[in-house]
Design an enzyme around this catalytic site. Structure first.
Site, mmCIF file in Angstrom:
data_model
loop_
_atom_site.group_PDB
_atom_site.id
_atom_site.type_symbol
_atom_site.label_atom_id
_atom_site.label_comp_id
_atom_site.label_asym_id
_atom_site.label_seq_id
_atom_site.Cartn_x
_atom_site.Cartn_y
_atom_site.Cartn_z
ATOM 1 N N ARG A 221 0.867 -1.172 0.000
ATOM 2 C CA ARG A 221 0.000 0.000 0.000
ATOM 3 C C ARG A 221 0.904 1.221 0.000
ATOM 4 N NH1 ARG A 221 -2.185 -3.488 4.016
ATOM 5 N NH2 ARG A 221 -4.275 -4.281 3.494
ATOM 6 N N LYS B 217 -2.887 -2.666 7.838
ATOM 7 C CA LYS B 217 -4.148 -2.371 8.513
ATOM 8 C C LYS B 217 -4.291 -3.227 9.763
ATOM 9 C CE LYS B 217 -6.734 -0.775 4.458
ATOM 10 N NZ LYS B 217 -7.948 -0.956 3.635
ATOM 11 N N HIS C 181 -4.073 -9.175 3.674
ATOM 12 C CA HIS C 181 -5.526 -9.222 3.814
ATOM 13 C C HIS C 181 -5.903 -10.073 5.019
ATOM 14 C CE1 HIS C 181 -6.385 -8.273 -0.711
ATOM 15 N NE2 HIS C 181 -6.178 -7.180 0.011
ATOM 16 N N TYR D 49 -9.085 -11.313 -7.045
ATOM 17 C CA TYR D 49 -8.043 -11.458 -8.069
ATOM 18 C C TYR D 49 -8.187 -12.745 -8.868
ATOM 19 C CZ TYR D 49 -6.067 -7.490 -5.670
ATOM 20 O OH TYR D 49 -5.894 -6.241 -5.116
#
Length: 317
Positions: free
Chosen positions: A155, A192, A286, A295
């Protein structure tokens, strides 16, 4: 105290709890704050305790009438629901008025990814010098950032948070949230949910990083930041976005390119080559495999395109 002021004070108290107890990032806190202040504005003088499910449905419909994306409405409803859950534990709220309220259904959209050839051509192309900056260091910094984004699927915030090496917390600043391990050929990043992961770095990206590190000046702010802006401070996500966009235009990229597109391209291309969904999930950071499964649809699109081009009976002549 009027209702509007009381509502804003309860929002501030909730955000403080999220910051101190759940340790949410500043970006997440800012998003929650925007969503909840918008709710306070939309509901005007209606007190939280007087806000019912019908009113929340009306507010969600109002957002939809403004052509707000269903995804954005769903996010706002989630923010509102969490706030009322908290409010119910601290006040005499009868029920959560957001429970049972759903956002409009949204069409399933796939993330946009570059083809393998376009991605490789984009990141391999030498970055052009930026105006007002020393030509070689500036171009080498940009080239290293672009190679690393595609090589490791980071990211953009994770990229910007990288330090040259791990640093412990001291008087000069906090401990590193992410850093480059050149010997191990990987980067360690905090994603995250404050979850740390390690991601391999490819040979091309390592070479670009070595070229940049050889000319990298000492950061002006005393940090260990790996990537620097023109003032010698840690680069920001917005700056990376603008630099990549300008580089893509100069390189003749066929579409508008942004940092997250390189992350999508990384995931799609690794999945095409390996078929290992779990490995891609771990490298992307994730929490749920369902976030990574999108994906597989991109992979199917790729296979369908290959079939259409290659199979003699794919199209009626």
């Amino acid at each position: 105290m009027d209702a509007a002021r009381s509502k804003l004070e309860s929002i501030d108290a909730y955000l403080l709890q999220l910051a101190t107890q759940r340790k949410l990032s500043t970006h997440t806190l800012a998003a929650y704050g925007r969503d909840l202040r918008e709710l306070a504005a939309l509901s005007a003088e209606t007190a939280w305790a007087a806000l019912g499910q019908a009113e929340v449905r009306r507010l969600a419909a109002k957002l939809h009438s403004r052509e707000l994306e269903p995804r954005s409405i769903a996010r706002k409803l989630s923010s509102w629901r969490g706030f009322f859950d908290w409010l119910g534990r601290h006040t005499e709220l009868a029920a959560n008025p957001v429970d049972g309220v759903r956002a409009p259904k949204r069409a399933k959209t796939l993330p946009r990814a570059l083809s393998v050839d376009d991605a490789v051509q984009l990141v391999a192309a030498p970055a052009r010098p930026r105006a007002g900056a020393a030509a070689e260091p500036a171009a080498l910094c940009d080239h290293a950032m672009f190679e690393l984004l595609y090589s490791s699927g980071l990211r953009v915030a994770e990229l910007c948070g990288l330090d040259l090496r791990h640093r412990k917390a001291d008087a000069a600043g906090p401990a590193s949230l992410g850093w480059l391990d050149r010997e191990g050929g990987e980067v360690l990043v905090t994603g995250k949910g404050n979850k740390m992961r390690s991601v391999p770095v490819g040979a091309a990206a390592l070479a670009a990083l070595a070229a940049w590190i050889a000319v990298r000046p000492a950061p002006a702010d005393g940090s260990a930041a790996l990537f620097l802006n023109q003032r010698g401070r840690r680069v920001s996500p917005r700056v990376v976005q603008l630099r990549l966009q300008a580089h893509a235009v100069a390189s003749g990229a066929p579409v508008h390119v942004h940092p997250h597109m390189l992350r999508h391209s990384f995931a799609s291309h690794v999945l095409q080559s390996s078929g290992d969904l779990r490995a891609v999930q771990e490298m992307l950071g994730h929490a749920s495999i369902s976030s990574t499964q999108v994906y597989t649809a991109l992979d199917f699109q790729h296979l369908a395109q290959v079939y259409d081009r290659a199979h003699p009976r794919a199209k009626i002549k």
